[in-house]
Write a protein that holds these residues in place. Structure first.
Motif, PDB file in Angstrom:
ATOM      1  N   ASN A 346      21.113  41.920  92.165  1.00  0.00           N
ATOM      2  CA  ASN A 346      21.770  43.164  91.761  1.00  0.00           C
ATOM      3  C   ASN A 346      22.387  43.793  93.006  1.00  0.00           C
ATOM      4  O   ASN A 346      21.735  44.512  93.750  1.00  0.00           O
ATOM      5  N   HIS A 367      25.007  47.194  90.465  1.00  0.00           N
ATOM      6  CA  HIS A 367      25.129  46.310  89.304  1.00  0.00           C
ATOM      7  C   HIS A 367      26.199  45.230  89.475  1.00  0.00           C
ATOM      8  O   HIS A 367      26.620  44.628  88.492  1.00  0.00           O
ATOM      9  N   GLY A 377      20.099  42.847  86.064  1.00  0.00           N
ATOM     10  CA  GLY A 377      21.060  43.937  85.965  1.00  0.00           C
ATOM     11  C   GLY A 377      22.369  43.739  86.689  1.00  0.00           C
ATOM     12  O   GLY A 377      23.242  44.595  86.614  1.00  0.00           O
TER      13      GLY A 377
END
Length: 607
Positions: A346, A367, A377
């Motif tokens: 991430n 993200h 994510g």
């Protein structure tokens, strides 16, 4: 004529020959087939060209090589156990059918997942051996892909975590010296850690909010893997290493911006500026702004007051520094990660402040995937600017429009495009920023108090069943005050233009794509369909609570597409007093259009 004795002699010869041939067809060909399969298995380690000699099939060279690659077990975690020696062989006239038992299994993961498959293959005689004339390559590769896909993320996550374990261990050691080790990054083959004194929460990971507010008492710095200080723990935010220039990193303290050289380990630009924009021409490193004063820094970071040239002034005033494409993507910049396995892959990046103050990016962007697959994510492959323009709105108000595109690794649409609108007063100050979604954007000043912004409707608009046209535009409106402030107007209508402007024919005409179900193709029209105009009219009524008492289907349709729809009135007279002047005008206008289209008076009588 042959004698009976001669005929008998010939029959005996035929029997002997036939018996001999039967023995050869039953035994020798099967041995030959197994020798062929054994040679194929042995030669899988040879070059592609050598292995391809075994094939004379209808599939493309690329398709055959894809199957060969699987047979060779080059995949890091899927094993193909092809038991060619246990193949079932069926000999028929002119061909040999082979069924090869195969088991796909997973290695190096906590799973016993297996998938059996039988490869059907046809061999044709060629000289003294055989050649593969048919094989179920599609079924074979599909089975391989099935087991790979259902274990792919787990495998990639394991590999990704394995690569990150050293960084995690180093972070745990450093935590004994600092309040928090919040991120780490790799730059020029060296690992660095962002450390803080004071409290820190990665708020940009929560509720889709990428904005961050650093607590007043918190200070951030940068250390290397053995704990040596690279950037002192004295700043509100330490940016992305080498984003603007190699070895330089932006630092912010008390909302003022400077630059630190991580190679020299010294502050090269004091944190005294509100804006630092890299320029890189004519011995000018950057244009800077300190409060309301403009200046520049040369390549040695020496300050000079004012613009260095008329060209630089024009470049600054036209926001030309935002016109080049900027892509935030792992590999392009030194992305950070939180040093815990729950956040592996991430990616985090801190864009320079001049890209933040213009509303293009957030102070901290998260993200964005920093691994080969989206894990924990990291669903965005990259985020980029694809273009910008400046448009005059009023005498003292301009709009800077920057198009932002996110490429998602998973989703109904691969790309999601938005447009950041930054409104700028006559002092070059950005007064507000808003986001409008759509691939293209156009601005139209309706009058001195109203701005209209048009963008294409997204794919989802068709699900409302509000039109026949496939390429309608979304209309968004902003009010403009005499003081130059601007505010977006809100409406729940799909056709917002009916709420804020008095319609004319320009809102009904254009070049539209409509699907012709009879012809099974799209065709072009130049005026909105009756269905679309009817919906526009009905939506005005529904917005004010009209219940369509004579049309249950229409009432249920609005209930399905509008969460706040409440059918309160059963007659038009009851809701008339709730209609604005614009609503009344647009209802009359649309009814007149529908009357003409229908060729009778039913439109005005039966809304």
């Amino acid at each position: 004529m042959k004698s009976p004795a001669q005929i008998l002699r010939l029959l005996l010869i035929y029997v002997v020959l036939f018996s001999g041939c039967s023995v050869l067809k039953k035994e020798d060909p099967e041995i030959g087939v197994r020798n062929f399969l054994a040679a194929l298995q042995a030669d899988l380690t040879k070059s592609d060209g050598e292995v391809l000699k075994y094939f004379r099939v209808s599939q493309s060279r690329e398709a055959v090589l894809a199957a060969i690659k699987v047979f060779r077990n080059t995949d890091p975690f899927v094993v193909c156990d092809a038991r060619l020696a246990n193949s079932t062989i069926t000999i028929e006239p002119g061909q040999v059918n082979v069924a090869i038992p195969i088991t796909f299994r997973i290695k190096e993961l906590d799973t016993k997942d297996e998938l059996p498959f039988t490869m059907q293959m046809t061999l044709a005689p060629l000289e003294k051996s055989y050649v593969i004339s048919q094989f179920d390559g599609e079924g074979f590769y599909q089975s391989f892909s099935t087991i790979k896909n259902r274990n792919y993320w787990e495998a990639e996550q394991k590999l990704a975590l394995r690569e990150r374990m050293e960084a995690y261990e180093a972070a745990r050691k450093l935590e004994s010296f600092y309040d928090s080790v919040i991120w780490y990054t790799t730059h020029a083959e060296q690992r660095y850690f962002y450390v803080v004194r004071g409290s820190w929460i990665n708020t940009f990971f929560h509720s889709g909010n990428d904005n961050v507010r650093v607590p007043d008492e918190t200070r951030m710095g940068l250390v290397n893997e053995i704990g040596e200080t690279i950037v002192p723990i004295a700043f509100d935010l330490v940016g992305t290493l080498s984003f603007v220039q190699n070895n330089l990193v932006e630092v912010i303290r008390d909302d003022k911006i400077g630059y630190f050289d991580i190679g020299k380990r010294q502050l090269v630009v004091d944190t005294v500026y509100n804006l630092i924009i890299p320029y890189g021409k004519n011995n000018v490193w950057a244009i800077v702004k300190q409060d309301s004063t403009i200046g520049s820094l040369d390549m040695r970071f020496n300050y000079s007051a004012g613009f260095p040239s008329p060209e630089a002034e024009q470049w600054f005033n036209d926001f030309s520094y935002l016109k080049k494409s900027i892509r935030l993507k792992a590999g392009n910049q030194a992305f950070c990660e939180i040093p815990y396995q729950d956040y592996a892959g991430n990616g985090i990046i801190m864009p320079p402040s001049y890209l933040v103050s213009s509303g293009i990016f957030n102070p901290i962007e998260g993200h964005i995937s920093s691994s080969s697959i989206p894990i924990y994510g990291g669903w965005i492959d990259y985020k980029e600017t694809t273009g910008s323009f400046v448009q005059q709105i009023t005498d003292n108000l301009r709009t800077l429009v920057v198009t932002i595109r996110n490429r998602y690794l998973e989703g109904r649409e691969e790309f999601y495009t938005s447009n950041n609108l930054a409104f700028i007063d006559d002092t070059q100050k950005i007064t507000s920023v808003t986001t409008i979604y759509g691939d293209e954007v156009s601005l139209h000043t309706i009058d001195s108090t109203l701005l209209e912004v048009r963008t294409p409707h997204s794919y989802w608009f068709g699900e409302y069943e509000a039109s026949e046209e496939l390429n309608l535009l979304n209309h968004t409106y902003f009010s403009i005050t005499s003081g130059g402030t601007i505010e977006q107007l809100k409406s729940d209508r799909l056709f917002e233009q009916t709420a804020f402007v008095k319609l004319d024919s320009t809102y009904l005409t254009g070049e539209y794509e409509v699907y012709d179900y009879a012809a099974k193709r799209t065709r072009t029209t130049y005026f909105l369909a009756e269905k679309t105009i009817t919906f526009m009219r009905d939506e005005i009524l529904a917005d004010h609570g009209y219940g369509f008492p004579d049309d249950d289907e229409k009432r249920e349709h609005f209930k399905n597409i509008r969460q706040n729809y409440q059918p309160l009135y059963s007659s038009l007279e009851e809701l008339k007093e709730n209609l604005s002047e614009i609503d009344q005008y647009n209802l009359q206008f649309l009814n007149r259009i529908l009357t003409v289209m229908k060729g009778n008076l039913s439109a005005s009588a039966n809304p």
